[in-house]
Motif scaffolding. Structure first.
Motif, mmCIF file in Angstrom:
data_model
loop_
_atom_site.group_PDB
_atom_site.id
_atom_site.type_symbol
_atom_site.label_atom_id
_atom_site.label_comp_id
_atom_site.label_asym_id
_atom_site.label_seq_id
_atom_site.Cartn_x
_atom_site.Cartn_y
_atom_site.Cartn_z
ATOM 1 N N LEU A 1 50.054 -9.912 -0.289
ATOM 2 C CA LEU A 1 51.728 -9.507 -0.188
ATOM 3 C C LEU A 1 52.274 -10.468 0.482
ATOM 4 C CD1 LEU A 1 52.148 -6.165 2.025
ATOM 5 C CD2 LEU A 1 51.243 -6.299 -0.026
ATOM 6 N N GLY A 2 52.630 -11.702 0.891
ATOM 7 C CA GLY A 2 52.992 -12.436 0.637
ATOM 8 C C GLY A 2 52.816 -13.725 -0.208
ATOM 9 N N TRP A 3 51.159 -14.434 -0.940
ATOM 10 C CA TRP A 3 50.962 -15.930 -2.084
ATOM 11 C C TRP A 3 50.671 -14.868 -3.307
ATOM 12 C CZ3 TRP A 3 48.647 -16.341 2.394
ATOM 13 C CH2 TRP A 3 47.178 -16.421 2.109
ATOM 14 N N GLY A 4 49.914 -13.254 -3.222
ATOM 15 C CA GLY A 4 49.204 -13.044 -3.904
ATOM 16 C C GLY A 4 48.213 -13.101 -4.621
ATOM 17 N N PHE A 5 47.163 -14.070 -2.928
ATOM 18 C CA PHE A 5 45.975 -13.714 -3.324
ATOM 19 C C PHE A 5 45.024 -12.843 -3.736
ATOM 20 C CE2 PHE A 5 41.438 -14.427 -1.796
ATOM 21 C CZ PHE A 5 41.182 -15.580 -1.595
ATOM 22 N N ALA A 6 44.685 -13.041 -4.628
ATOM 23 C CA ALA A 6 43.760 -12.708 -6.279
ATOM 24 C C ALA A 6 43.593 -10.859 -5.531
ATOM 25 C CB ALA A 6 42.281 -13.039 -6.202
ATOM 26 N N PRO A 7 44.528 -9.874 -5.550
ATOM 27 C CA PRO A 7 44.396 -8.875 -4.866
ATOM 28 C C PRO A 7 43.385 -7.815 -4.880
ATOM 29 C CG PRO A 7 46.760 -8.754 -6.102
ATOM 30 C CD PRO A 7 45.431 -9.767 -6.390
ATOM 31 N N PHE B 1 63.300 -15.359 22.013
ATOM 32 C CA PHE B 1 62.781 -16.333 20.835
ATOM 33 C C PHE B 1 61.414 -16.396 19.255
ATOM 34 C CE2 PHE B 1 63.204 -19.944 18.087
ATOM 35 C CZ PHE B 1 64.969 -20.271 17.520
ATOM 36 N N ILE B 2 61.934 -15.791 18.267
ATOM 37 C CA ILE B 2 61.114 -15.653 17.903
ATOM 38 C C ILE B 2 61.320 -16.175 16.621
ATOM 39 C CG2 ILE B 2 60.930 -13.284 16.690
ATOM 40 C CD1 ILE B 2 58.499 -11.807 17.807
ATOM 41 N N GLY B 3 59.721 -16.736 15.972
ATOM 42 C CA GLY B 3 60.590 -16.593 14.486
ATOM 43 C C GLY B 3 60.328 -14.922 13.376
ATOM 44 N N ILE B 4 60.812 -14.693 12.608
ATOM 45 C CA ILE B 4 61.151 -14.384 10.789
ATOM 46 C C ILE B 4 61.344 -14.441 10.076
ATOM 47 C CG2 ILE B 4 61.839 -11.553 10.845
ATOM 48 C CD1 ILE B 4 63.370 -10.713 13.546
ATOM 49 N N HIS B 5 60.217 -14.988 9.368
ATOM 50 C CA HIS B 5 59.857 -15.201 8.658
ATOM 51 C C HIS B 5 59.705 -14.591 7.060
ATOM 52 C CE1 HIS B 5 56.953 -17.688 5.779
ATOM 53 N NE2 HIS B 5 58.626 -17.811 5.140
ATOM 54 N N PHE B 6 60.794 -14.779 6.383
ATOM 55 C CA PHE B 6 61.032 -13.617 5.609
ATOM 56 C C PHE B 6 60.518 -14.274 4.434
ATOM 57 C CE2 PHE B 6 64.250 -11.801 7.620
ATOM 58 C CZ PHE B 6 63.769 -10.128 7.841
ATOM 59 N N PHE B 7 60.062 -13.832 2.858
ATOM 60 C CA PHE B 7 59.901 -14.235 1.361
ATOM 61 C C PHE B 7 60.606 -14.011 0.487
ATOM 62 C CE2 PHE B 7 56.365 -13.867 4.359
ATOM 63 C CZ PHE B 7 55.395 -15.111 4.076
ATOM 64 N N SER B 8 61.462 -15.005 -0.481
ATOM 65 C CA SER B 8 62.205 -14.859 -1.144
ATOM 66 C C SER B 8 61.263 -13.971 -2.965
ATOM 67 C CB SER B 8 62.617 -16.029 -1.576
ATOM 68 O OG SER B 8 63.913 -16.170 -2.686
ATOM 69 N N GLY C 1 74.237 -17.356 8.866
ATOM 70 C CA GLY C 1 74.016 -17.765 7.530
ATOM 71 C C GLY C 1 74.214 -16.951 6.666
ATOM 72 N N ALA C 2 74.955 -17.649 4.853
ATOM 73 C CA ALA C 2 74.969 -16.026 4.456
ATOM 74 C C ALA C 2 74.930 -16.689 3.104
ATOM 75 C CB ALA C 2 76.766 -15.601 4.698
ATOM 76 N N GLY C 3 74.015 -17.875 2.882
ATOM 77 C CA GLY C 3 72.987 -18.622 1.467
ATOM 78 C C GLY C 3 72.274 -17.122 0.982
ATOM 79 N N MET C 4 71.272 -17.608 0.156
ATOM 80 C CA MET C 4 70.301 -16.981 -0.508
ATOM 81 C C MET C 4 69.579 -15.922 0.563
ATOM 82 S SD MET C 4 67.021 -17.135 -3.924
ATOM 83 C CE MET C 4 66.753 -18.016 -2.898
ATOM 84 N N MET C 5 69.309 -16.907 1.688
ATOM 85 C CA MET C 5 67.943 -15.911 2.722
ATOM 86 C C MET C 5 68.540 -14.992 3.627
ATOM 87 S SD MET C 5 64.620 -16.691 1.946
ATOM 88 C CE MET C 5 63.865 -15.589 2.798
ATOM 89 N N GLY C 6 69.958 -15.618 4.202
ATOM 90 C CA GLY C 6 70.921 -15.080 4.751
ATOM 91 C C GLY C 6 71.534 -13.409 4.184
ATOM 92 N N ALA C 7 72.051 -13.804 2.611
ATOM 93 C CA ALA C 7 72.367 -12.770 2.198
ATOM 94 C C ALA C 7 71.252 -11.517 2.130
ATOM 95 C CB ALA C 7 72.752 -13.226 0.904
ATOM 96 N N GLY C 8 70.312 -11.903 1.977
ATOM 97 C CA GLY C 8 68.858 -10.934 1.575
ATOM 98 C C GLY C 8 68.570 -10.304 2.776
#
Length: 731
Positions: A668-674, A460-467, A334-341
């Motif tokens: 790092l993931g969603w900016g919870f009050a650092p 098989f595993i999940g590797i969840h990147f953030f955009s 998949g070469a969409g935004m996530m795949g390309a990134g």
């Protein structure tokens, strides 16, 4: 074993070489500080020594202070931690001041021995504060080197004289980007800004340093602030120009930090107060403010999460004990935004990548994304055309699945459709080596369900990147029910290769990060539906240190995506689904064509260039503002507890296994009050008993979603927080 080595050559030039054995980067400990001071004493008392060079045997000079030392200072001081910290900090000032004065007569300012810092590479934190006390700073030409004072990024400020010296060297305005923003520069830019004095070819570094030492005159050794008639560049606070500078700086700090980051305010106070007194008194003022910050629980929490815990996770704190699983060749489906990134960050880290899409043009476009990022780097002077060509040469865009035959890791990043994902999984596994690991980049679909399409679910595993992938630091690794240790190790080693921070969680709907951020978004929209002013919702969040209010974040992620997730969640949860009132807001906004930033219309309005203009007033037509608005604290509690309680539930249910990952992942993931150090650190600051009392009040007023988890109630009975329990368990 010593941290610093001392030698004197035939010309009478002493060299103090920093070289901590067993570490790739020098960091200062209190033992190291004592060694450095002893060598300085030796050089200053030896009549045969004409001057001193302080340098490093490593490729870099130093990475800063060992922040674990601060914790030890507190512990060693017993029931007087403030005194222990103050005495420790003042011992640093004594050593650096000894370097700066270099044995000169205090009245005539003559007779001192020149001390030069020769920096072969990166010099950060104390690694720059020591050179700032030297009489000359010479750096090697090294575009990869970083020079600066990044302490503010982990909740403290330069406290070993860096704040006072840089402010007096550059003036408050000139020093602001380096002190208040933690700006880092390469050697040439550091020289241009006035941080250092010279940049020379790497091979000439020591020669030039020795040349300067032997040619230095008495006047070269006197710092401006020690000379008679010194005036602060830009004006001191009582000067008209300086007064305006400090007024502006105060406004800027409060505007950027919303008053929740104590280090920034303390830093400005140290500069402001220190600028009005003699230099040595200013150092004491800096030390007192530094201790003030260190005693603030926010500082300790930020250091723990953003330095100690983050570093531990990046080094594989929770990695299974299996052999090295470094990725040799990566396949991306998949070469969409996530795949390309993903393809870009892997290629940029030196990994060969096969980028597959259904159409060759789409695959080429995905590679083009990498080219666009690299072109921006060239424009900013960060990399060369040769480097660009090298990175792009590692990406092979294709439609041919046979190209995956030599890949040891494949990451699929196709549409969030189980059927599509199952199809590409089967096609890929047909050609992959038997020992290859297959990963999915899904953000919402359960890993264990997707693994059913795999002939080897243990791999098989999940590797969840953030955009966007190239900018976001966090990667969430998700274990399915059958995922094996080698797959986890492979995922962790890959994340380390691409220089990001991993957290490992167990499979569940929305995993960890999305599970916690969705309640934040929903609570914001729920309040709008109730008639709470959207501006109150947004500003309440920002005043708690959230980088984006919930409505702005919904706009960024898009409302139609929210509608899609809501529909899927409702189907999955059935009668237990509790967000129907939120859906009313989401679906109405979608019906109005207000999908968020991508449609230039959402909770906010946007101009023709997509720049946010302000909150959309039309929302009041459907959800009018109530005459009776809630108080600020109530709104903040609703927004913060919505996230933090979900984090606790994730831990309680075993989705999250380590509170360190929960805190680091939240920031790092969603900016919870650092400033808080993350949700678990924040709850520890509140104290479990108080946190439960707030939950009970919120539950009574707003519903069961604020019910305190049993884990938190048990902690309230003992009075022990999450980290206290963790330390007890580890003991």
């Amino acid at each position: 074993m010593t941290d610093f080595h001392y030698s004197v050559d035939s010309d009478g030039v002493a060299t103090i070489t920093w070289d901590i054995q067993g570490k790739s980067m020098n960091v200062l400990s209190m033992e190291g500080l004592a060694e450095l001071e002893a060598h300085i004493d030796t050089a200053l008392s030896d009549e045969a020594v004409k001057g001193v060079i302080i340098t490093s045997a490593k490729a870099d000079f130093a990475g800063g202070m060992d922040l674990n030392v601060i914790a030890r200072m507190k512990e060693m001081a017993g029931d007087q931690p403030e005194k222990g910290l103050f005495d420790g900090i003042m011992s640093m000032h004594r050593c650096l001041r000894k370097i700066e004065r270099a044995g000169m007569d205090p009245k005539t300012l003559k007779g001192g021995k020149p001390v030069v810092a020769a920096l072969p590479g990166t010099a950060l934190g104390i690694g720059l504060e020591i050179p700032l006390a030297c009489h000359r700073i010479i750096a090697a030409e090294n575009p990869k080197a970083k020079i600066g004072l990044p302490e503010i990024m982990v909740g403290i400020f330069p406290g070993a004289g860096g704040t006072t010296r840089l402010a007096r060297k550059l003036g408050a305005m000139g020093a602001a980007p380096f002190l208040l923003e933690g700006k880092l520069s390469d050697p040439k830019k550091a020289k241009s800004a006035g941080l250092i004095d010279e940049v020379v070819p790497a091979d000439d570094l020591m020669t030039r340093a020795k040349e300067w030492v032997l040619g230095a005159k008495d006047a070269d050794l006197v710092k401006p602030w020690d000379a008679k008639g010194y005036k602060m560049p830009g004006g001191a606070p009582y000067h008209p120009a300086g007064f305006m500078t400090f007024v502006g700086a105060s406004a800027m700090i409060n505007g950027k930090t919303q008053g929740v980051y104590p280090a920034a305010k303390a830093l400005l106070s140290a500069v402001y107060e220190g600028a009005q007194v003699p230099f040595d008194t200013a150092l004491k003022i800096e030390a007192r403010w530094f201790v003030h910050v260190l005693m603030n629980p926010s500082s300790g929490a930020m250091i723990r999460s953003l330095f100690i815990n983050k570093e531990a996770l990046e080094k594989g704190a929770n990695r299974p004990q299996v052999a090295d699983e470094k990725v040799r060749k990566l396949g991306v489906l998949g070469a969409g935004m996530m795949g390309a990134g993903i393809a870009y960050v892997a290629a940029n880290a030196g990994i060969d990548v096969v980028l597959i899409d259904a159409q060759q043009a789409a695959a080429e476009k995905g590679k083009g994304y990498a080219e666009g990022v690299l072109d921006k780097g060239i424009k900013r002077g960060k990399l060369s055309e040769a480097k660009k060509a090298e990175v792009l040469g590692r990406i092979t865009p294709t439609t041919d699945y046979d190209a995956l035959a030599s890949c040891d890791l494949v990451i699929e990043a196709v549409f969030e459709d189980p059927k599509v994902k199952a199809e590409v999984t089967t096609k890929a596994e047909t050609v992959l080596p038997d020992d290859a690991i297959f990963a999915t980049n899904t953000s919402t679909l359960p890993i264990s369900d997707l693994a059913k399409a795999s002939a080897r679910p243990g791999q098989f595993i999940g590797i969840h990147f953030f955009s966007p992938v190239d900018k976001m630091l966090l990667v969430e690794i998700i274990k399915g029910r059958e995922t094996g240790d080698r797959a986890v190790a492979k995922a962790l080693d890959f994340v380390r290769q691409i220089r990001k921070t991993p957290i490992v969680v167990n499979d569940a709907r929305f995993f960890y990060a999305n599970r916690c951020i969705i309640p934040y978004l929903n609570e914001g929209m729920r309040m709008v539906r109730e008639g709470v002013a959207p501006a109150l919702v947004e500003n309440a969040a920002k005043l708690m240190g959230m980088p984006l209010g919930p409505l702005q974040l919904v706009d960024e992620t898009s409302l139609d995506l929210g509608a899609k997730i809501a529909k899927a969640t409702r189907v999955a949860m059935g009668d237990s689904y509790a967000d129907g009132d939120v859906d009313e807001v989401v679906f109405w906004m979608v019906e109005q064509g207000r999908l968020g930033r991508k449609s230039a219309a959402g909770f906010y309005t946007y101009d023709d260039k997509g720049k946010r203009q302000g909150l959309w007033q039309g929302i009041a037509d459907k959800f009018p503002k109530s005459d009776d608005q809630p108080d600020l604290i109530t709104v903040q509690h609703r927004l913060m507890f919505a996230q933090a309680l979900e984090a606790v539930r994730a831990l309680e249910e075993g989705v999250l296994e380590d509170i360190r990952e929960g805190d680091v992942g939240a920031i790092l993931g969603w900016g919870f009050a650092p400033w808080s150090g993350g949700p678990f650190s924040w709850l520890d600051m509140l104290g479990p008993e108080f946190a439960v009392s707030v939950c009970d009040d919120l539950e009574a007023r707003f519903g069961a979603r604020f019910s305190a988890p049993e884990l938190l109630r048990q902690m309230a009975k003992t009075g022990r927080g999450f980290y206290a329990n963790r330390e007890s368990a580890a003991a």
